[in-house]
Design a protein around this motif. Structure first.
Motif, PDB file in Angstrom:
ATOM      1  N   GLN A 206      18.984   4.381 -75.173  1.00 43.32           N
ATOM      2  CA  GLN A 206      19.256   2.934 -75.148  1.00 43.32           C
ATOM      3  C   GLN A 206      18.775   2.261 -73.867  1.00 43.32           C
ATOM      4  N   SER A 207      18.564   3.049 -72.794  1.00 46.96           N
ATOM      5  CA  SER A 207      18.250   2.444 -71.493  1.00 46.96           C
ATOM      6  C   SER A 207      16.752   2.276 -71.276  1.00 46.96           C
ATOM      7  N   ALA A 208      15.947   2.471 -72.339  1.00 42.36           N
ATOM      8  CA  ALA A 208      14.484   2.429 -72.191  1.00 42.36           C
ATOM      9  C   ALA A 208      14.025   1.219 -71.373  1.00 42.36           C
ATOM     10  N   TYR A 209      14.615   0.040 -71.614  1.00 43.66           N
ATOM     11  CA  TYR A 209      14.218  -1.153 -70.866  1.00 43.66           C
ATOM     12  C   TYR A 209      15.394  -1.866 -70.198  1.00 43.66           C
ATOM     13  N   SER A 210      16.454  -1.104 -69.918  1.00 43.49           N
ATOM     14  CA  SER A 210      17.589  -1.710 -69.208  1.00 43.49           C
ATOM     15  C   SER A 210      17.229  -1.891 -67.741  1.00 43.49           C
ATOM     16  N   GLU A 211      17.857  -2.875 -67.125  1.00 41.50           N
ATOM     17  CA  GLU A 211      17.742  -3.023 -65.671  1.00 41.50           C
ATOM     18  C   GLU A 211      18.860  -2.209 -65.041  1.00 41.50           C
ATOM     19  N   TYR A 212      18.505  -1.373 -64.074  1.00 42.09           N
ATOM     20  CA  TYR A 212      19.505  -0.593 -63.349  1.00 42.09           C
ATOM     21  C   TYR A 212      19.892  -1.287 -62.057  1.00 42.09           C
ATOM     22  N   VAL A 213      21.191  -1.328 -61.783  1.00 41.62           N
ATOM     23  CA  VAL A 213      21.646  -1.794 -60.470  1.00 41.62           C
ATOM     24  C   VAL A 213      22.528  -0.705 -59.874  1.00 41.62           C
ATOM     25  N   PHE A 214      22.101  -0.157 -58.751  1.00 39.03           N
ATOM     26  CA  PHE A 214      22.873   0.868 -58.049  1.00 39.03           C
ATOM     27  C   PHE A 214      23.603   0.196 -56.888  1.00 39.03           C
ATOM     28  N   MET A 215      24.888   0.497 -56.750  1.00 32.92           N
ATOM     29  CA  MET A 215      25.648  -0.184 -55.702  1.00 32.92           C
ATOM     30  C   MET A 215      26.418   0.819 -54.854  1.00 32.92           C
ATOM     31  N   ASP A 216      26.627   0.456 -53.595  1.00 31.44           N
ATOM     32  CA  ASP A 216      27.246   1.389 -52.662  1.00 31.44           C
ATOM     33  C   ASP A 216      28.767   1.486 -52.748  1.00 31.44           C
ATOM     34  N   VAL A 217      29.369   0.596 -53.497  1.00 34.76           N
ATOM     35  CA  VAL A 217      30.838   0.572 -53.592  1.00 34.76           C
ATOM     36  C   VAL A 217      31.338   1.713 -54.503  1.00 34.76           C
ATOM     37  N   LEU A 218      32.511   2.282 -54.198  1.00 34.80           N
ATOM     38  CA  LEU A 218      33.093   3.330 -55.058  1.00 34.80           C
ATOM     39  C   LEU A 218      33.809   2.641 -56.226  1.00 34.80           C
ATOM     40  N   TRP A 219      33.809   3.277 -57.393  1.00 38.20           N
ATOM     41  CA  TRP A 219      34.324   2.604 -58.594  1.00 38.20           C
ATOM     42  C   TRP A 219      35.738   2.023 -58.434  1.00 38.20           C
ATOM     43  N   PRO A 220      36.698   2.743 -57.818  1.00 35.88           N
ATOM     44  CA  PRO A 220      38.042   2.135 -57.709  1.00 35.88           C
ATOM     45  C   PRO A 220      38.045   0.845 -56.878  1.00 35.88           C
ATOM     46  N   ASP A 221      37.034   0.663 -56.021  1.00 38.61           N
ATOM     47  CA  ASP A 221      36.964  -0.561 -55.208  1.00 38.61           C
ATOM     48  C   ASP A 221      36.113  -1.649 -55.871  1.00 38.61           C
ATOM     49  N   PHE A 222      35.537  -1.336 -57.016  1.00 36.99           N
ATOM     50  CA  PHE A 222      34.602  -2.264 -57.672  1.00 36.99           C
ATOM     51  C   PHE A 222      35.387  -3.415 -58.307  1.00 36.99           C
ATOM     52  N   GLY A 223      35.064  -4.629 -57.944  1.00 36.23           N
ATOM     53  CA  GLY A 223      35.810  -5.777 -58.480  1.00 36.23           C
ATOM     54  C   GLY A 223      34.888  -6.817 -59.081  1.00 36.23           C
ATOM     55  N   PRO A 224      35.471  -7.927 -59.571  1.00 36.90           N
ATOM     56  CA  PRO A 224      34.671  -8.995 -60.179  1.00 36.90           C
ATOM     57  C   PRO A 224      33.508  -9.470 -59.305  1.00 36.90           C
ATOM     58  N   LYS A 225      33.721  -9.503 -57.985  1.00 34.12           N
ATOM     59  CA  LYS A 225      32.636  -9.940 -57.086  1.00 34.12           C
ATOM     60  C   LYS A 225      31.443  -9.009 -57.176  1.00 34.12           C
ATOM     61  N   ASP A 226      31.722  -7.706 -57.299  1.00 30.88           N
ATOM     62  CA  ASP A 226      30.625  -6.737 -57.396  1.00 30.88           C
ATOM     63  C   ASP A 226      29.884  -6.912 -58.721  1.00 30.88           C
ATOM     64  N   LEU A 227      30.643  -7.210 -59.769  1.00 32.56           N
ATOM     65  CA  LEU A 227      29.979  -7.442 -61.053  1.00 32.56           C
ATOM     66  C   LEU A 227      29.097  -8.696 -60.968  1.00 32.56           C
ATOM     67  N   GLU A 229      27.651  -9.770 -58.368  1.00 34.52           N
ATOM     68  CA  GLU A 229      26.474  -9.402 -57.562  1.00 34.52           C
ATOM     69  C   GLU A 229      25.453  -8.640 -58.429  1.00 34.52           C
ATOM     70  N   ALA A 230      25.948  -7.727 -59.263  1.00 34.82           N
ATOM     71  CA  ALA A 230      25.047  -6.957 -60.133  1.00 34.82           C
ATOM     72  C   ALA A 230      24.344  -7.892 -61.122  1.00 34.82           C
ATOM     73  N   ILE A 231      25.103  -8.841 -61.669  1.00 36.22           N
ATOM     74  CA  ILE A 231      24.515  -9.789 -62.633  1.00 36.22           C
ATOM     75  C   ILE A 231      23.487 -10.687 -61.930  1.00 36.22           C
ATOM     76  N   ALA A 232      23.810 -11.077 -60.704  1.00 38.62           N
ATOM     77  CA  ALA A 232      22.869 -11.913 -59.937  1.00 38.62           C
ATOM     78  C   ALA A 232      21.576 -11.132 -59.692  1.00 38.62           C
ATOM     79  N   GLN A 233      21.695  -9.841 -59.351  1.00 41.66           N
ATOM     80  CA  GLN A 233      20.481  -9.014 -59.156  1.00 41.66           C
ATOM     81  C   GLN A 233      19.681  -8.945 -60.451  1.00 41.66           C
ATOM     82  N   PHE A 234      20.402  -8.777 -61.561  1.00 39.97           N
ATOM     83  CA  PHE A 234      19.738  -8.719 -62.865  1.00 39.97           C
ATOM     84  C   PHE A 234      18.891  -9.983 -63.091  1.00 39.97           C
ATOM     85  N   HIS A 235      19.482 -11.136 -62.784  1.00 40.95           N
ATOM     86  CA  HIS A 235      18.762 -12.389 -63.049  1.00 40.95           C
ATOM     87  C   HIS A 235      17.566 -12.594 -62.118  1.00 40.95           C
TER      88      HIS A 235
END
Ligand code: IPE
Ligand code: IPE
Ligand code: MG
Length: 245
Positions: A206-227, A229-235
């Motif tokens: 399914q990821s053949a043409y997905s955009e990948y965003v790798f982030m330095d935050v650990l998952w338990p610390d991942f919050g709406p702001k990080d999402l 940021e990932a969406i902003a990178q995507f755009h």
């Protein structure tokens, strides 16, 4: 800025993404940093998932696919695997209780037959009792991208053997129908927190043409702001799909 304002701001610029996928990684390191057992990291990771699933819903994301347990994660200690299964049980019981409040369709990608019978039943219940809801969360449990592809090939071969299909019929669209993700659009965005930059057997087809965003935050610390940021990178990415623009 509050969640609602952020939603309004994003909507003004771009329509919501249809499908976001997340490799929920970094729970163990989060716990280690705090001198806690790895299971405490998974408990914190489960909280993070609740928060992000809610936020995705506010953003209008129709499909959220999360990697919760891979076909390789059985290599971990019995204590850790047991801890993850206990958290999963707790989550599903809660989800069944709050079904009408959350209005989320639960789906499961992976070979559930290796889970305990009570967990399998909870998964089946959650899936069947929520199937009319539009927003969909796909939990990848005992999931491997290679395993999913092999399973699809086996299912197709079986139908050929039974005379229901011809080998020449097989194309990408038909093959997709044998995957766990049949009828779901491919994820536009795949996020991996924790600092690792690899796929670890997630959504290989399914990821053949997905955009990948790798982030330095650990998952338990991942919050709406990080999402956000990932969406902003995507755009900011220029998706060409092999073309030249
Ligand atoms: C992800 O966090 C959760 C699962 C794989 C079940 P990890 O447990 O892999 O956390 P790290 O990578 O060890 O920090
Ligand atoms: C991928 O993370 C699986 C999940 C998040 C469920 P892992 O922690 O298992 O991946 P590796 O071992 O770092 O590649
Ligand atoms: Mg990990």
């Amino acid at each position: 800025m509050g969640l609602f304002q952020r939603k309004v701001q994003q909507e003004q610029e771009f329509p919501p993404l249809r499908h976001i996928a997340i490799i929920m990684d970094g729970n163990g390191r989060w716990a280690k940093k705090r001198g806690l057992p790895r299971t405490a990291g998974h408990a914190a990771g489960a909280e993070s998932f609740r928060r992000i699933a809610n936020y995705c819903r506010t953003l209008g994301v129709r499909y959220l696919t999360v990697y919760a347990f891979s076909t390789e994660n059985w290599k971990r200690s019995q204590e850790e695997v047991g801890g993850i299964m206990t958290l999963l049980r707790k989550y599903l019981e809660e989800a069944l209780r709050d079904m009408e409040k959350n209005k989320v369709h639960f789906c499961f990608f992976g070979d559930l037959s290796r889970l305990s019978p009570d967990l399998q039943e909870l998964c089946r219940d959650a899936e069947s009792r929520s199937r009319d809801y539009e927003v969909q969360v796909n939990f990848c449990l005992n999931y491997g991208g290679r395993d999913e592809i092999v399973r699809a090939a086996r299912l197709f071969a079986q139908e050929v053997a039974e005379g229901k299909r011809q080998p020449e019929e097989l194309d990408e669209a038909i093959f997709s129908q044998y995957l766990y993700s049949a009828d779901i659009p491919d994820p536009e965005l795949i996020i991996r927190p924790s600092g690792e930059e690899r796929i670890s057997n997630f959504l290989l087809w399914q990821s053949a043409y997905s955009e990948y965003v790798f982030m330095d935050v650990l998952w338990p610390d991942f919050g709406p702001k990080d999402l956000d940021e990932a969406i902003a990178q995507f755009h900011r990415r220029n998706r060409r799909f092999g073309g030249a623009k």
